[in-house]
Structures are given as structure tokens and as C-alpha cells.
Write a protein that holds these residues in place. Sequence first.
Motif, PDB file in Angstrom:
ATOM      1  N   ASP A  61       0.854  -1.210   0.000  1.00 12.34           N
ATOM      2  CA  ASP A  61       0.000   0.000   0.000  1.00 12.34           C
ATOM      3  C   ASP A  61       0.883   1.250   0.000  1.00 12.34           C
ATOM      4  O   ASP A  61       0.575   2.248  -0.660  1.00 12.34           O
ATOM      5  CB  ASP A  61      -0.882   0.046   1.253  1.00 12.34           C
ATOM      6  N   GLY A 118       0.703  -4.219   8.959  1.00 11.14           N
ATOM      7  CA  GLY A 118      -0.714  -4.019   9.226  1.00 11.14           C
ATOM      8  C   GLY A 118      -1.270  -5.237   9.940  1.00 11.14           C
ATOM      9  O   GLY A 118      -0.769  -5.636  10.999  1.00 11.14           O
ATOM     10  N   ASP A 147      -3.563   1.478   7.717  1.00 11.36           N
ATOM     11  CA  ASP A 147      -4.380   0.415   8.323  1.00 11.36           C
ATOM     12  C   ASP A 147      -4.261   0.363   9.847  1.00 11.36           C
ATOM     13  O   ASP A 147      -5.266   0.460  10.557  1.00 11.36           O
ATOM     14  CB  ASP A 147      -4.061  -0.957   7.709  1.00 11.36           C
TER      15      ASP A 147
HETATM   16  N1  LIG Z   1      -8.296  -5.068   4.102  1.00  5.64           N
HETATM   17  C1  LIG Z   1      -8.120  -5.184   2.779  1.00  5.64           C
HETATM   18  O1  LIG Z   1      -9.053  -5.479   2.073  1.00  5.64           O
HETATM   19  C2  LIG Z   1      -6.798  -4.949   2.175  1.00  5.64           C
HETATM   20  C3  LIG Z   1      -5.630  -4.872   2.947  1.00  5.64           C
HETATM   21  N2  LIG Z   1      -4.439  -4.563   2.424  1.00  5.64           N
HETATM   22  C4  LIG Z   1      -3.234  -4.419   3.248  1.00  5.64           C
HETATM   23  O2  LIG Z   1      -2.674  -5.679   3.531  1.00  5.64           O
HETATM   24  C5  LIG Z   1      -2.209  -5.657   4.886  1.00  5.64           C
HETATM   25  C6  LIG Z   1      -1.965  -7.020   5.380  1.00  5.64           C
HETATM   26  O3  LIG Z   1      -0.921  -7.522   4.599  1.00  5.64           O
HETATM   27  P1  LIG Z   1      -0.097  -8.812   5.022  1.00  5.64           P
HETATM   28  O4  LIG Z   1      -1.052  -9.883   5.369  1.00  5.64           O
HETATM   29  O5  LIG Z   1       0.837  -9.059   3.915  1.00  5.64           O
HETATM   30  O6  LIG Z   1       0.626  -8.404   6.355  1.00  5.64           O
HETATM   31  P2  LIG Z   1       1.596  -7.185   6.766  1.00  5.64           P
HETATM   32  O7  LIG Z   1       0.984  -6.521   7.925  1.00  5.64           O
HETATM   33  O8  LIG Z   1       1.916  -6.338   5.602  1.00  5.64           O
HETATM   34  O9  LIG Z   1       2.937  -7.883   7.284  1.00  5.64           O
HETATM   35  C7  LIG Z   1       3.233  -9.218   7.091  1.00  5.64           C
HETATM   36  C8  LIG Z   1       4.732  -9.386   7.018  1.00  5.64           C
HETATM   37  O10 LIG Z   1       5.339  -8.882   8.188  1.00  5.64           O
HETATM   38  C9  LIG Z   1       6.137  -9.878   8.806  1.00  5.64           C
HETATM   39  N3  LIG Z   1       6.064  -9.660  10.236  1.00  5.64           N
HETATM   40  C10 LIG Z   1       4.985  -9.793  11.047  1.00  5.64           C
HETATM   41  N4  LIG Z   1       5.253  -9.356  12.286  1.00  5.64           N
HETATM   42  C11 LIG Z   1       6.524  -8.931  12.272  1.00  5.64           C
HETATM   43  C12 LIG Z   1       7.369  -8.363  13.251  1.00  5.64           C
HETATM   44  N5  LIG Z   1       6.956  -8.125  14.509  1.00  5.64           N
HETATM   45  N6  LIG Z   1       8.623  -8.035  12.897  1.00  5.64           N
HETATM   46  C13 LIG Z   1       9.067  -8.244  11.648  1.00  5.64           C
HETATM   47  N7  LIG Z   1       8.316  -8.796  10.664  1.00  5.64           N
HETATM   48  C14 LIG Z   1       7.050  -9.120  10.976  1.00  5.64           C
HETATM   49  C15 LIG Z   1       5.607 -11.158   8.310  1.00  5.64           C
HETATM   50  O11 LIG Z   1       6.635 -12.068   8.344  1.00  5.64           O
HETATM   51  P3  LIG Z   1       6.470 -13.529   8.972  1.00  5.64           P
HETATM   52  O12 LIG Z   1       5.554 -13.380  10.193  1.00  5.64           O
HETATM   53  O13 LIG Z   1       5.811 -14.334   7.914  1.00  5.64           O
HETATM   54  O14 LIG Z   1       7.823 -13.928   9.337  1.00  5.64           O
HETATM   55  C16 LIG Z   1       5.183 -10.796   6.901  1.00  5.64           C
HETATM   56  O15 LIG Z   1       6.299 -10.829   6.047  1.00  5.64           O
HETATM   57  C17 LIG Z   1      -3.277  -4.865   5.592  1.00  5.64           C
HETATM   58  O16 LIG Z   1      -2.904  -4.400   6.840  1.00  5.64           O
HETATM   59  C18 LIG Z   1      -3.510  -3.759   4.576  1.00  5.64           C
HETATM   60  O17 LIG Z   1      -2.571  -2.726   4.769  1.00  5.64           O
HETATM   61  C19 LIG Z   1      -4.405  -4.115   1.028  1.00  5.64           C
HETATM   62  O18 LIG Z   1      -3.173  -4.140   0.486  1.00  5.64           O
HETATM   63  C20 LIG Z   1      -5.372  -4.893   0.195  1.00  5.64           C
HETATM   64  C21 LIG Z   1      -6.756  -4.818   0.706  1.00  5.64           C
END
Ligand SMILES: NC(=O)C1=CN([C@@H]2O[C@H](COP(=O)(O)OP(=O)(O)OC[C@H]3O[C@@H](n4cnc5c(N)ncnc54)[C@H](OP(=O)(O)O)[C@@H]3O)[C@@H](O)[C@H]2O)[C@@H](O)CC1
Length: 449
Positions: A61, A118, A147
Motif C-alpha cells: 500500500d 498491518g 491500516d
Molecule cells: N483489508 C483489505 O481489504 C486490504 C488490505 N491490504 C493491506 O494488507 C495488509 C496485510 O498484509 P499482510 O497480510 O501481507 O501483512 P503485513 O501486515 O503487511 O505484514 C506481514 C509481514 O510482516 C512480517 N512480520 C509480522 N510481524 C513482524 C514483526 N513483529 N517483525 C518483523 N516482521 C514481521 C511477516 O513475516 P512472517 O511473520 O511471515 O515472518 C510478513 O512478512 C493490511 O494491513 C492492509 O494494509 C491491502 O493491500 C489490500 C486490501
Amino acid sequence: MIPVSGCVLTAAQMHDAEIASGISLQKLMDRAGCALAEAVWRFGSGRPALILCGPGNNGGDGYIAARLLAAWGVDVSIAASGFPKTELAVAARAAWDGLVGNLANAQSSPVLVDALFGTGLTRELPAEIAKPLHRLANAAEIVIAADLPSGVGTDDGRDYGAARADITLAFAAAKPAHLLQPAASLCGKVRIAHIGVECVANVSVLARPHLAQPGPTDHKYTRGMVIVVGGTMPGAAALSATAAARSGAGYVVGIGVTGDLPHAIVRRDHDELANTLDDPRVRAVVIGPGLGRSDRAREMVDLAIASPCPLVLDGDALAPNVVNDRPAPTILTPHAGEFTRMFGDGDGSKLDRTRAAADHCGATIIFKGADTVIASPGGRATLCPPASAWLSTAGTGDVLAGIAGAMLARGFAPHDAACAAVWLHSEAARLAGSGMIADDLLTQLPRCL
Ligand SMILES: NC(=O)C1=CN([C@@H]2O[C@H](COP(=O)(O)OP(=O)(O)OC[C@H]3O[C@@H](n4cnc5c(N)ncnc54)[C@H](OP(=O)(O)O)[C@@H]3O)[C@@H](O)[C@H]2O)[C@@H](O)CC1
Ligand SMILES: [K+]
């Protein structure tokens, strides 16, 4: 972009709703990125912006917003915590033709956009991300979170090391973290960007109630007769009784309520309680504010519970297992200490605990606090945007109990009555302003109806 309202979805429910929408994730991300760019344009007033992009779709985003803002002439730069890991985020980054800096040594900017994490955040932010995030947020004039502020638990509102945002733009729907503390305080003002995903859930944000004005055929009994039972602290029950009258009840009877009361409130003695409860015109009973914990007080609580009357139990009337699937409408109004005394510490978020407690006792619960949660048996719940912090003063809970009694007496179902009461209470506090005391809510209540 609208104020926080509508359904509240967990991360998993949000994911399911995205899939069910039938709209491609690419299109949804384009819409989210566009809404984010518009928010940055509007709240940032064209000042230079630094966008922090994380590895997931939240970061995606951010890349899309950056491209749009640059096209609109904003001086925009990007710093990333690493390479994108999702297909969509990879594509969004590829479409950005500017530089991508390193988060660790990013230079601060007047507008900071937090698109690191997010709904996908699963754990504490590591120091290599938390440190620069806080440094850049502290140096910015305005922080806008995509978000959610990165570092809050979407479903439970926990703080995993987030930096405070001034504006949080929630995509498609509010999440529990936008309303549960401590995350709610880290969100700043929450706005919702509808991106075309239809959201359905049994948890929603508190909304202004529909309060019909009295009609030509109404009289004091159709508008609702409320009994308020007083005890050792007469001021508390006087606040409840006056609140019930000022929030539209047609007839208020104070049983054992002494002291300063409006003349319109009828006074009766404690020994008239049993007779009064037999009156079929009674539409609600409020017991607990200033009641005390004597044997006599307990007997009166038992009488009220055994009656067929809709009931609000507050303060001293709240005890473990005090009600168990009572057949008539019942609302309990505990604060945190009372809630724990009644239901224990429990696991899960405040939302989970309130819903479990409502199921356990078969009553609607208003779990008061800076993030009031209302829950009823069966899972329905309402989360309340933060009300005036000036409500943290003696007697305001007594006022809430009285309003809840008036709402039951006007015939609302318990959950709707509880929501209407909390809304009126917080609106009266807003109107009363800084330095308010509980009595000021009574003056403001008629303006809220
Ligand atoms: N609502 C809607 O309709 C739409 C929503 N959309 C958007 O999508 C978002 C959700 O996206 P998302 O599922 O890809 O997750 P996101 O938050 O980007 O992060 C995941 C990554 O972070 C990582 N990670 C996690 N914790 C961590 C930590 N503490 N420290 C470090 N790393 C950490 C994790 O890694 P892993 O846990 O796998 O090791 C993974 O790689 C949502 O919030 C909104 O903005 C729109 O784009 C589309 C329409
Ligand atoms: K974010």
C-alpha cells in the motif's frame, strides 16, 4: 474517508472478506494505496513525506501511495525494512521508479507514513525496526499509519512496540485494535477508507442511537417508569435517578434515595421496594449505585433479581454469580475491578473476556473503561471510540446506570439499551467539556436526546 464506524473485523475475518468480495487483491491494494495517498495529501498539506514500507501488503500500500503522491507533485521518499515478500508488494515496489532507502538510516521528514506492518503483524517489533520507527515518528510533524500503527496486535489491541500515529487510515473496516486499549491510544484519529469490500460481523462500532421523541399519545408510563434503589451513599443513587429522568424516563421513583433530588422524582422508603416491584407499570430497576454491602442491601438485590422487571445492576450489586440467565432483560455495568471480581482475570482481549462473561451469566455487560466494551449472550458486541478522559471522576458510573435504566424503560432490547446509554453518556461528557463533574452530565443529557 469517514470516521470510525460500522463493523469491526479481526485479521482473519478481514482476510475472508477480501476473498469473498470477488475483487482482485491487486485492485484492492490499488484502492488502499490510493486512499492512503489521498489521506497523506489532505492531512500532510503537500509537505515532504517519508513512507516506511514493510515486507508485506501493508508495505505494498505504501509503495502505491508513494507513486501517486510523486505524480501529484509531492516530495516523497521511501525507506524499507527489507525486500517485499508478497507478490503484490513486489509488483508495487517494481512500479516505483524512485530510490528505496534503508530504514535504519532514513532521514526524517515532516510527514511520516507508517506502512511497515498491518494486519499481518504477529509479534514484538525487533529493535532494528522499532528504533528507527520511533526516531522518525518523534521527528515528524504528523504521522499517518496505513491500516494500523505498526506494532499493535490487530485482534487484541496489544502494544508490540508501536509508535503513536496522529491519523490511522483503516482499510475496508475497523479492527479491534482501533478501539481496544492500549492500541486505540496509539492510533490517533481513526478514519475508514471503504475500498469496496463488504464487511459483516457481529462486532460493531458504537453508533448514535435512534431515540424517538415522545408522541401525542405518550404519557409518563408509556415513556417508562424507572425505580432506583438507594443505599448508604445517597448521592450516588440521586445521580442515577436524576440521570434516568433527564434521559427521558417518564416516571422515576427513588426507593430510599435521600438528599437533593428534583421534585419530579417520587420518593419511597426501602420497605416499599417489594410492593413497588409488583407494580406491572415498572419498566426498569436500577440497583447498586451507593447501595453498600449490608445484609439488607443484599436482600434488596435479591428481590430485584427475583422480580420480572428489566434490571440494571451496578456498583455494590455486582458480585460473582449474581445473575444466571435471568429471564428478564438485564444489564451489568462493571468497571475493571468489578469485572475481575466477578469473572476473574481470564484469557484473551477485553473483547473476548466481555463476550465470554456475557455468555456465562446470560446478561448484557457494559465493561466500562477507556475502551468500553458492550457484549451480550450469543456473541454480539459493540466497541466504543474513546470518550472524554474527564469521565474518570466520581459518580459518572452512577449516571451511566441511570441512563441505562431509562433506555430499558423505553423498551430497547438490553444490548441496544446499553449502547444508547453509553452513547448518551459520552456525548453528554463531550458537551460538558473539561473539568466536568458527574452532575454536569445531568445538565447536558437533555441536549443529547
Ligand atoms: N483489508 C483489505 O481489504 C486490504 C488490505 N491490504 C493491506 O494488507 C495488509 C496485510 O498484509 P499482510 O497480510 O501481507 O501483512 P503485513 O501486515 O503487511 O505484514 C506481514 C509481514 O510482516 C512480517 N512480520 C509480522 N510481524 C513482524 C514483526 N513483529 N517483525 C518483523 N516482521 C514481521 C511477516 O513475516 P512472517 O511473520 O511471515 O515472518 C510478513 O512478512 C493490511 O494491513 C492492509 O494494509 C491491502 O493491500 C489490500 C486490501
Ligand atoms: K502500518
